[in-house]
Write an enzyme that holds these catalytic residues in place. Sequence first.
Site, short mmCIF file in Angstrom:
data_model
loop_
_atom_site.label_atom_id
_atom_site.label_comp_id
_atom_site.label_asym_id
_atom_site.label_seq_id
_atom_site.Cartn_x
_atom_site.Cartn_y
_atom_site.Cartn_z
N SER A 48 0.80 -1.22 0.00
CA SER A 48 0.00 0.00 0.00
C SER A 48 0.84 1.27 0.00
CB SER A 48 -0.94 0.01 1.21
OG SER A 48 -1.84 -1.08 1.16
N GLY A 221 -4.41 -2.30 -0.82
CA GLY A 221 -3.60 -1.93 -1.97
C GLY A 221 -3.33 -0.43 -1.99
N GLY A 223 -2.64 3.60 -3.88
CA GLY A 223 -3.10 4.52 -4.90
C GLY A 223 -4.52 5.04 -4.75
N CYS A 248 -9.52 -2.20 3.37
CA CYS A 248 -8.72 -1.06 2.91
C CYS A 248 -9.08 -0.65 1.48
CB CYS A 248 -7.24 -1.37 3.07
SG CYS A 248 -6.18 0.08 2.96
N GLN A 252 -12.80 0.43 -0.38
CA GLN A 252 -13.09 1.59 -1.22
C GLN A 252 -13.61 1.18 -2.60
OE1 GLN A 252 -9.23 3.39 -1.15
NE2 GLN A 252 -9.37 3.99 1.00
N ASN A 290 -3.47 2.21 7.00
CA ASN A 290 -2.56 2.76 6.01
C ASN A 290 -3.34 3.14 4.77
OD1 ASN A 290 -0.51 3.47 4.29
ND2 ASN A 290 0.17 1.38 3.90
N GLY A 292 -4.72 6.79 2.28
CA GLY A 292 -4.76 8.23 2.04
C GLY A 292 -6.09 8.69 1.50
N HIS A 333 -7.13 -2.40 9.22
CA HIS A 333 -6.52 -3.71 8.96
C HIS A 333 -6.72 -4.67 10.14
CE1 HIS A 333 -4.35 -2.86 5.20
NE2 HIS A 333 -4.32 -1.62 5.64
N GLU A 335 -6.15 -7.72 10.08
CA GLU A 335 -5.09 -8.74 10.00
C GLU A 335 -3.75 -8.23 10.48
OE1 GLU A 335 -3.84 -6.18 6.75
OE2 GLU A 335 -5.78 -6.74 7.58
#
Length: 358
Positions: A48, A221, A223, A248, A252, A290, A292, A333, A335
């Site tokens: 990520s 992942g 971007g 994550c 989205q 994690n 953005g 997360h 995990e």
Amino acid sequence: MEDKKIYLCLEDGRVFEGISFGAKGEVTGELVFATGMGGYIETLTDPSYYGQIVMQTFPLIGNYGFIDEDSECKKSAVSAYIVREYCDTPSNFRCDEALNDYLKRNNIIGLYGVDTREITKRIREQGVMNALITDNPEKADCFEIMSYKISNAVEAVSCKKPYMTAAENHLYNVVLIDYGTKKNIIRELNKRGCNVAVVPYDTKAEDILSLNPDGIMLSNGPGDPAENTRAIEELKKLVGKKPIFAICLGHQLLALSQGAKTEKLKYGHRGVNQPVKNLKSGRTFVSSQNHGYAVTNETVEAAGGKISYINANDGTCEGIDYDELNAFSVQFHPEACSGPHDTRFIFDRFIEMMGGKE
């Protein structure tokens, strides 16, 4: 050997002088900070972070060296690595090599000796910004730095061909769509009796359904999620056909496939101490995060979802339930490795959706 000066040049014109370690060279990337006191191995190997210059806020990194077994993927995706101070004499019985050696071996430019607290405060006030690491700050062009953009991130980190990981006690078959998956997602599924077929990000929906899985998992992942138009179109064909659990970036993408919108956060949520509140129980959990980008709260209901978790700091969406579609997702997360482990129970919910009783 004399310490070599190296410079961090921000897009706003500010320059910080530090010392080079790891690989040598020059690189431009999106500068972000991570708040974990430990877990730097997982940070360095989390896909990520593709295209990003990662800065650790904890002042001393590298105490236990680098341990290959703890890597979340085979190859690091970070563009560069910044710390206040790094330990070149690690002490841990599992240590394979020092942090400096790992960075050199993986061609990752490192910088230490800068005031990471000041840089972090600057990002928190002005938002995430691009930066250049160079040994010649006079050549830094603010407009060139500002024009840097992360693109085709998922394509860069996803597996190139499918592969299988088997559980010791086989109970279910799960297809995991790899948008930049972490190994521990696979481990958590294997522990719960799931054979996991990992497939590339652009695998066709009909090919996934032809495997007749008990459930489908969407990974994390890097971007901008809205960039992944092909993946979103395939998800539209999968939703409602099998139980779906997304984490994550997968969270989205699932939301975008149902008509919700995403937005870029000012400086993102990165680290192992992000509080998330379950809106049904009122309980708050500590989570690792994690990202953005976030799903915009006001678009969730129109997309047929219901917000299940919010970030206790800023109220942004951290989870969505799609009850009629037999699907749910979380932004954080569960995990997380090395931790926290507060939300591992979310994997058990996925097992229940596939007919399990855990």
